[in-house]
Design a protein around this motif. Structure first.
Motif, PDB file in Angstrom:
ATOM      1  N   LEU A 144       0.826  -1.209   0.000  1.00 41.39           N
ATOM      2  CA  LEU A 144       0.000   0.000   0.000  1.00 41.39           C
ATOM      3  C   LEU A 144       0.861   1.261   0.000  1.00 41.39           C
TER       4      LEU A 144
ATOM      5  N   TYR B  22      -0.575   2.536  -3.202  1.00 40.96           N
ATOM      6  CA  TYR B  22      -1.903   2.931  -2.720  1.00 40.96           C
ATOM      7  C   TYR B  22      -2.690   3.524  -3.883  1.00 40.96           C
TER       8      TYR B  22
ATOM      9  N   GLY C 243       0.137   6.550  -2.609  1.00 38.15           N
ATOM     10  CA  GLY C 243       1.387   5.822  -2.474  1.00 38.15           C
ATOM     11  C   GLY C 243       2.455   6.406  -3.380  1.00 38.15           C
TER      12      GLY C 243
END
Length: 201
Positions: free
Chosen positions: A62, A66, A75
């Motif tokens: 993540l 992300y 991210g």
């Protein structure tokens, strides 16, 4: 990757251990780590233990990826692993009723992963979001740790841990870390199959 490890008895009361590790990761840079440590018996109930370690922390999926569809968090696929260098020296006192551990530690981080805020916290501002990012300088944390394991009775045990740490004052990320951490666990063995646990942090 490759891992090599060995233990060596320096004397009847002192043991050495050392290891070397090399990892190649498909979407990150290659990393090399290692460990060097010793333990020595001072008296029948007192030991001294120390180590030096170089390791790393990988960014999570993540943190790197992300979904950009999330308006509040993003991210960064360019994140690399955090390099960690650690040193610790520990005194251990052990007898049949209780065990004490007192340790001093120093940790150094290259490329610490953190979050930054872009924009202002206004729902009408489309550029406001938090983003996973990486520091481009080295920061540290150091402190002391106390651990107590005590048998209050054959069925009742107490485990206590307290840590005092100081973060790098030149880094806002490390200043925000708590100075005191503690953990208390009380365990009562009702019988061979059941036990009651009270936990406080």
């Amino acid at each position: 990757g490759v891992l090599a490890h060995n233990n060596y008895a320096l004397s009847k009361k002192t043991d050495l251990s050392y290891s070397l590790r090399y990892d190649t990761l498909s979407d990150l840079d290659s990393t090399t780590g290692g460990h060097t440590g010793f333990v020595t018996q001072l008296t029948p109930h007192n030991h001294l233990k120390g180590y030096l370690t170089q390791s790393y922390r990988l960014p999570t999926f993540l943190e790197k990826y992300y979904p950009n569809t999330d308006p509040l968090m993003k991210g960064d696929e360019n994140l690399e692993s955090t390099r960690i260098r650690s040193a610790e020296l520990m005194w251990i006192h052990d007898n049949p009723n209780y065990k004490l551990k007192l340790a001093g530690f120093f940790n150094e981080y290259d490329g610490l992963l953190t979050t930054t805020v872009e924009g202002t916290p206004n729902t009408d501002d489309p550029i406001y979001y938090q983003k996973f990012t990486q520091l481009d300088y080295t920061v540290y944390a150091k402190g002391l740790e106390l651990e107590v394991n005590h048998s209050l009775s054959p069925d009742l045990t107490l485990d206590f841990n307290a840590t005092y740490q100081v973060g790098d004052k030149n880094s806002s990320e490390m200043i925000r870390t708590p100075n005191w951490l503690s953990n208390t666990l009380l365990t009562y063995h009702i019988n061979t199959e059941w036990k009651w646990i009270n936990h406080y942090q």
